[in-house]
Design an enzyme around this catalytic site. Structure first.
Site, mmCIF file in Angstrom:
data_model
loop_
_atom_site.group_PDB
_atom_site.id
_atom_site.type_symbol
_atom_site.label_atom_id
_atom_site.label_comp_id
_atom_site.label_asym_id
_atom_site.label_seq_id
_atom_site.Cartn_x
_atom_site.Cartn_y
_atom_site.Cartn_z
ATOM 1 C CG ASP A 1 -8.385 0.582 3.731
ATOM 2 O OD1 ASP A 1 -9.081 -0.277 3.150
ATOM 3 O OD2 ASP A 1 -7.144 0.554 3.739
ATOM 4 C CE LYS B 1 -4.152 -1.878 2.214
ATOM 5 N NZ LYS B 1 -5.183 -1.615 3.220
#
Ligand code: ATR
Length: 280
Positions: free
Chosen positions: A103, A67
């Protein structure tokens, strides 16, 4: 028209539930596209992302451990990715790679769906943990106006780094008992409570009756932390909703339809997790 392809990229990747979610929606909305799992090792990720065009993918989800690298390889970032410092969703368009982080939005989407009105009264949030997941949660809570946000972590320096990034307050675990009574929302973002790990010792008797308690861990679906909160009669939301909701923006960006998180999708994912008994 050539079917649109998307994928999830990680290392390892076999555990990812994302293909189940996106394949469900592709079928549900009768879209002729595909969503694959791609195992890309750390030593190949930069080259993979820099020559994204060669993959033929419209976009991808990015998971552990890529990420942060993904963030550094994008041509542009959305505000959440920039603030959180990680990218979990990529879109390739006109030769440019755009990165976003969904997220935090997934966390909010899950609370909105499963605990409607949870943020109406504002108030303080207490976040347990200061890792990558906590960053997205603190970003989300701040976006919704929760104030103050207390970051409580075993390693104080990590709590301080995270708190400084978002204007939150940092504490060690010893401060928790004094903070619990203040919380309108209490979130566990630590790995404590995952299968095989004991839950942190938290006295939920100190929490207000109106506090919303949530965990981002979803294996097991009901962690000891959530079970203890439920036993006290507190409102709880498990971590599976965040996983389902974080997938929504990516699907919409790649396939052009904003998909719905339904009970049937949740049941499908639970069955894939071997939890058919919970899938009703
Ligand atoms: P992620 O990116 O998934 O959030 P991480 O960066 O490894 O994962 O963060 C894990 C979090 O769980 C950290 O806040 C960690 O605390 P430390 O910063 O002190 O390591 C927390 N954590 C893990 N095991 C823990 C334990 N036994 N007790 C308390 N906190 C724990």
């Amino acid at each position: 028209m050539t079917p649109i392809r998307a994928a999830v990229i990680g290392w390892p990747i076999s555990h990812s539930r994302s293909p189940v979610i996106h394949s469900y929606w592709l079928h549900e909305y009768a879209i002729s596209g595909s969503y694959e799992r791609l195992a890309v090792p750390p030593e190949r990720i930069r080259e993979f992302l820099r020559s994204f065009e060669r993959t033929g993918l419209k976009g991808a989800n990015v998971t552990i451990p890529h990420k942060q690298v993904a963030l550094s390889c994008c041509d542009s970032l959305d505000e959440a990715a920039e603030a959180i410092g990680a990218v979990n969703t990529l879109v390739f368009e006109d030769g440019r790679l755009s990165g976003s982080n969904t997220d935090g939005l997934g966390f909010l989407g899950s609370l909105d769906q499963n605990a409607p009105g949870w943020d109406a009264a504002g108030g303080a949030a207490v976040v347990l943990g200061a890792g990558g997941a906590a960053r997205a949660i603190v970003w989300a809570l701040k976006a919704r106006g929760l104030n103050p946000i207390h970051v409580v972590n075993r390693t104080l320096s990590r709590a301080q780094d995270l708190a400084a990034r978002f204007g939150a307050q940092a504490h060690g675990l010893d401060a928790l008992p004094a903070l619990l009574g203040e919380a309108a929302v209490l979130v566990n973002t630590t790995s404590q409570g995952m299968n095989g790990q004991s839950s942190m010792d938290i006295d939920l008797g100190l929490v207000r009756a109106t506090c919303l308690v949530t965990d981002i861990v979803y294996v097991p679906l009901e962690t000891e932390f959530l079970a203890a909160a439920r036993a006290r009669g507190l409102r709880t939301v498990d971590g599976l909703g965040m996983l389902l909701h974080q997938a929504v923006p990516g699907f919409e960006l790649w396939f052009g339809v904003r998909p719905e998180v339904t009970g049937d999708l949740r049941a499908t994912v639970l069955r894939d997790m071997g939890l058919a008994e919970l899938a009703q």
